[in-house]
Design an enzyme around this catalytic site. Structure first.
Site, PDB file in Angstrom:
ATOM      1  CB  VAL A 168      -0.956   0.012   1.227  1.00  0.00           C
ATOM      2  CG1 VAL A 168      -1.823   1.270   1.216  1.00  0.00           C
ATOM      3  CG2 VAL A 168      -1.818  -1.241   1.256  1.00  0.00           C
ATOM      4  CB  VAL A 181      -5.324  20.204  -0.924  1.00  0.00           C
ATOM      5  CG1 VAL A 181      -5.049  20.661   0.487  1.00  0.00           C
ATOM      6  CG2 VAL A 181      -5.606  18.704  -0.956  1.00  0.00           C
ATOM      7  CD  GLU A 210     -13.913   4.998   3.057  1.00  0.00           C
ATOM      8  OE1 GLU A 210     -14.599   5.966   3.383  1.00  0.00           O
ATOM      9  OE2 GLU A 210     -14.353   3.830   3.060  1.00  0.00           O
ATOM     10  CD  GLU A 236      -3.912  -9.860   5.873  1.00  0.00           C
ATOM     11  OE1 GLU A 236      -2.859  -9.435   6.341  1.00  0.00           O
ATOM     12  OE2 GLU A 236      -4.801  -9.125   5.423  1.00  0.00           O
ATOM     13  CE  LYS A 238     -10.701  -6.171   5.871  1.00  0.00           C
ATOM     14  NZ  LYS A 238     -10.479  -7.081   4.747  1.00  0.00           N
TER      15      LYS A 238
HETATM   16  P1  NDP Z   1       3.316  -4.630   3.830  1.00  0.00           P
HETATM   17  O1  NDP Z   1       3.737  -5.716   4.738  1.00  0.00           O
HETATM   18  O2  NDP Z   1       3.384  -4.852   2.362  1.00  0.00           O
HETATM   19  O3  NDP Z   1       4.173  -3.306   4.148  1.00  0.00           O
HETATM   20  C1  NDP Z   1       4.466  -2.879   5.431  1.00  0.00           C
HETATM   21  C2  NDP Z   1       5.451  -1.712   5.341  1.00  0.00           C
HETATM   22  O4  NDP Z   1       5.654  -1.193   6.644  1.00  0.00           O
HETATM   23  C3  NDP Z   1       6.815  -2.092   4.780  1.00  0.00           C
HETATM   24  O5  NDP Z   1       7.296  -1.072   3.956  1.00  0.00           O
HETATM   25  C4  NDP Z   1       7.681  -2.215   6.049  1.00  0.00           C
HETATM   26  O6  NDP Z   1       9.036  -1.885   5.826  1.00  0.00           O
HETATM   27  C5  NDP Z   1       7.051  -1.159   6.923  1.00  0.00           C
HETATM   28  N1  NDP Z   1       7.230  -1.441   8.339  1.00  0.00           N
HETATM   29  C6  NDP Z   1       6.770  -2.498   9.034  1.00  0.00           C
HETATM   30  N2  NDP Z   1       7.120  -2.405  10.330  1.00  0.00           N
HETATM   31  C7  NDP Z   1       7.821  -1.270  10.448  1.00  0.00           C
HETATM   32  C8  NDP Z   1       8.461  -0.630  11.515  1.00  0.00           C
HETATM   33  N3  NDP Z   1       8.466  -1.155  12.748  1.00  0.00           N
HETATM   34  N4  NDP Z   1       9.072   0.549  11.284  1.00  0.00           N
HETATM   35  C9  NDP Z   1       9.082   1.097  10.051  1.00  0.00           C
HETATM   36  N5  NDP Z   1       8.492   0.530   8.996  1.00  0.00           N
HETATM   37  C10 NDP Z   1       7.867  -0.640   9.186  1.00  0.00           C
HETATM   38  O7  NDP Z   1       1.835  -4.223   4.263  1.00  0.00           O
HETATM   39  P2  NDP Z   1       0.647  -3.698   3.338  1.00  0.00           P
HETATM   40  O8  NDP Z   1       1.111  -2.531   2.562  1.00  0.00           O
HETATM   41  O9  NDP Z   1       0.022  -4.839   2.611  1.00  0.00           O
HETATM   42  O10 NDP Z   1      -0.436  -3.255   4.429  1.00  0.00           O
HETATM   43  C11 NDP Z   1      -0.264  -2.061   5.172  1.00  0.00           C
HETATM   44  C12 NDP Z   1      -1.524  -1.810   5.995  1.00  0.00           C
HETATM   45  O11 NDP Z   1      -2.630  -1.667   5.119  1.00  0.00           O
HETATM   46  C13 NDP Z   1      -1.899  -2.942   6.954  1.00  0.00           C
HETATM   47  O12 NDP Z   1      -2.438  -2.403   8.124  1.00  0.00           O
HETATM   48  C14 NDP Z   1      -2.963  -3.717   6.180  1.00  0.00           C
HETATM   49  O13 NDP Z   1      -3.851  -4.400   7.033  1.00  0.00           O
HETATM   50  C15 NDP Z   1      -3.660  -2.578   5.482  1.00  0.00           C
HETATM   51  N6  NDP Z   1      -4.374  -2.975   4.286  1.00  0.00           N
HETATM   52  C16 NDP Z   1      -3.724  -3.641   3.308  1.00  0.00           C
HETATM   53  C17 NDP Z   1      -4.392  -4.029   2.168  1.00  0.00           C
HETATM   54  C18 NDP Z   1      -3.702  -4.734   1.065  1.00  0.00           C
HETATM   55  O14 NDP Z   1      -4.365  -5.104   0.078  1.00  0.00           O
HETATM   56  N7  NDP Z   1      -2.393  -4.936   1.116  1.00  0.00           N
HETATM   57  C19 NDP Z   1      -5.845  -3.732   1.998  1.00  0.00           C
HETATM   58  C20 NDP Z   1      -6.416  -2.942   3.069  1.00  0.00           C
HETATM   59  C21 NDP Z   1      -5.706  -2.617   4.186  1.00  0.00           C
HETATM   60  P3  NDP Z   1       9.989  -2.756   4.835  1.00  0.00           P
HETATM   61  O15 NDP Z   1       9.432  -2.511   3.462  1.00  0.00           O
HETATM   62  O16 NDP Z   1      11.330  -2.204   5.015  1.00  0.00           O
HETATM   63  O17 NDP Z   1       9.824  -4.171   5.295  1.00  0.00           O
HETATM   64  N1  HSE Z   2      -6.525 -10.243   3.615  1.00  0.00           N
HETATM   65  C1  HSE Z   2      -7.483  -9.243   3.277  1.00  0.00           C
HETATM   66  C2  HSE Z   2      -8.509  -9.860   2.339  1.00  0.00           C
HETATM   67  C3  HSE Z   2      -6.790  -8.050   2.629  1.00  0.00           C
HETATM   68  O1  HSE Z   2      -8.329 -10.983   1.866  1.00  0.00           O
HETATM   69  O2  HSE Z   2      -9.531  -9.224   2.089  1.00  0.00           O
HETATM   70  C4  HSE Z   2      -7.606  -6.791   2.652  1.00  0.00           C
HETATM   71  O3  HSE Z   2      -7.892  -6.345   3.930  1.00  0.00           O
END
Ligand code: NDP
Ligand code: HSE
Length: 439
Positions: A17, A36, A130, A191, A206
């Site tokens: 994301v 904005v 959101e 996940e 959710k």
């Molecule tokens: P990822 O695991 O792909 O990315 C997590 C990011 O956070 C990475 O860049 C990681 O760094 C960084 N990170 C993790 N821990 C730390 C820390 N302690 N300090 C600094 N940076 C940190 O997650 P997603 O992008 O998939 O998801 C992000 C959020 O969005 C979650 O809460 C998820 O539930 C939510 N979400 C995700 C969706 C999806 O489709 N992926 C859909 C809806 C919600 P590094 O890259 O260096 O490892």
């Molecule tokens: N694991 C979640 C799903 C990602 O399958 O819908 C989005 O929250």
């Protein structure tokens, strides 16, 4: 006109994301500034490992492992790291310093939402989320704003994309649960810990968030009833298809008067259920999400779209960012979400549902009457019975398969029926117990 000082944006996380948020923020800088009335200046992106491969190019000088320094310097903080800690601490730090925060973190909101919203309210900051439910689908803002003058009575949704994909593949391609899960893993839908999806935890988080917003009531995660899809069998999927149903993992939040006293309570629950094939949710295929909302004045509304994916989720995050930035420019208080209704969160036992129970029974005189008696003893009314005689096996008592559909009854009565059936001499085995929704 852009006559406001640039707003400093800190991004925590650059994974699926976050990398897309950074890309869109940089690529669409001029357009966002025009919308904005202030430039949105990405001052840094906090990650765990600066050298990690990313799905979008982020200028290396923006990457840092020092999230706290970014938070201190920011006007608006975007948290897309995931997990409970340090995300919770970082968000509290940002809110306590007066910054608005945008998060996609459903696990954090469902677990520590009350603490975070109180912190925001105390300093007049705003917490936007959101993206936390159903990713790209606008559902938080409709509940929080568009329906704020209406009375929401029920929400029924498919809010987990990976389990919907798995169930859809079992239904449309005849795959086993294991084979469909392997496909979903291959496609990157699940996940890192797949139990969050297949055991229903993600959907429970959710629906806890949606229920709290819809019913102005705190809904703790441990009060959300939860069953995942791991016990759904290929035989159940086939039987559902033959009978005009499809099995979906549903997340339901409902306002109900459970004992007819006029006192309202809230139910939040997640389970696989039979849904009639003509119901709008039955048409939600693959990894898509949909949320069906019933409100007193608005009637039935359906929200449909991508419930996951980096760029799709980034769309919702950027929508929140534009709102937060506009509030910064225009001034004014934050929108506080109210939990004034403080309704009782009811246990599953008190909820009215319908069951479909498939029984292998002895094919002998009086058996049907014995089975009908068990339903009657527990005050459960039978709506449909379909019987088919099983192929006979030499030396074995002949058996028949009975598929019994019930009228609505409390979940407690329905599960007592199942226990009594299991203990009855007339019953050889119970091969399927599943709830029915959407009739
Ligand atoms: P990822 O695991 O792909 O990315 C997590 C990011 O956070 C990475 O860049 C990681 O760094 C960084 N990170 C993790 N821990 C730390 C820390 N302690 N300090 C600094 N940076 C940190 O997650 P997603 O992008 O998939 O998801 C992000 C959020 O969005 C979650 O809460 C998820 O539930 C939510 N979400 C995700 C969706 C999806 O489709 N992926 C859909 C809806 C919600 P590094 O890259 O260096 O490892
Ligand atoms: N694991 C979640 C799903 C990602 O399958 O819908 C989005 O929250």
């Amino acid at each position: 006109m852009i006559d406001y000082r640039p707003l400093r944006i800190a991004l925590l996380g650059a994974g699926s994301v976050g990398a897309q948020v950074a890309r869109l923020l940089l690529e669409n800088k001029a357009e966002l500034a025009a919308r904005v009335g202030a430039e949105l200046e990405l001052i840094g992106v906090a990650v765990r490992d600066i050298k990690s491969k990313r799905s979008a190019d982020i200028p290396v000088e923006l990457l840092t492992t020092d999230a706290e320094s970014l938070i201190v310097a920011a006007d608006i903080v975007i948290e897309v790291m995931g997990g409970l800690e340090p995300a919770r601490t970082y968000i509290l730090q940002a809110l306590n310093s007066g910054s608005d925060v945008i998060t996609a973190n459903k696990a954090l909101l469902a677990t520590h939402g009350t603490e975070l919203f109180e912190a925001a309210e105390q300093v007049g900051a705003q917490l936007y989320f959101e993206a936390a439910v159903a990713a790209a689908i606008p559902i938080i803002r409709p509940l929080r704003e568009s329906l704020a003058g209406d009375k929401v009575n029920r929400i029924m949704g498919i809010v987990n994309g990976s389990t919907n994909y798995i169930l859809d593949r079992m239904d449309s391609a005849g795959l086993t649960l294991e084979a469909a899960m392997a496909e979903a893993t291959e496609l990157g839908y699940l996940e890192a810990d797949p139990s969050l999806d297949v055991e229903g935890y993600d959907a429970a988080q959710k629906i806890a968030i949606l229920a709290a917003l819809a019913f102005h009531t705190e809904v703790p995660l441990d009060r959300v009833y939860r069953e995942g899809i791991t016990k759904v069998t290929k035989a159940q999927i086939t039987a559902a298809r033959e009978n005009g149903y499809v099995i979906k993992l549903l997340a339901i939040a409902e306002r109900i008067d459970a004992d007819g006293s006029g006192e309202q309570g809230v139910s939040a629950r997640v389970y696989p259920a039979l849904v009639p094939r003509e119901h709008p949710l039955a048409a939600v295929r693959g990894a898509f999400n949909a949320v069906f909302v019933e409100a007193e004045a608005a009637g039935s509304l359906m929200f449909y779209g991508a419930g996951a994916g980096g760029v799709q989720t980034a769309s919702a995050v950027l929508g929140d960012l534009v709102s937060a930035a506009k509030r910064h420019v225009a001034g004014g208080p934050g929108l506080a979400d109210s939990v004034h209704a403080n309704l009782e969160v009811l246990p599953i036992e008190r909820i009215y549902t319908r069951y479909q129970i498939t029984i292998q029974a002895k094919d002998q005189p009086g058996v049907l009457a014995q089975i009908a008696n068990i339903f009657a003893e527990h005050g459960v009314s039978v709506e449909t019975v379909e019987q088919s005689v099983n192929p006979s096996e030499p030396g074995k008592t002949p058996t028949a398969s009975l598929m019994v559909g019930t009228h609505e009854a409390t979940d407690a009565s329905l599960s007592s029926v199942v226990n009594s059936l299991a203990a009855s001499e007339a019953v050889e085995s119970i091969t399927s117990v599943i709830r029915v929704e959407g009739l």
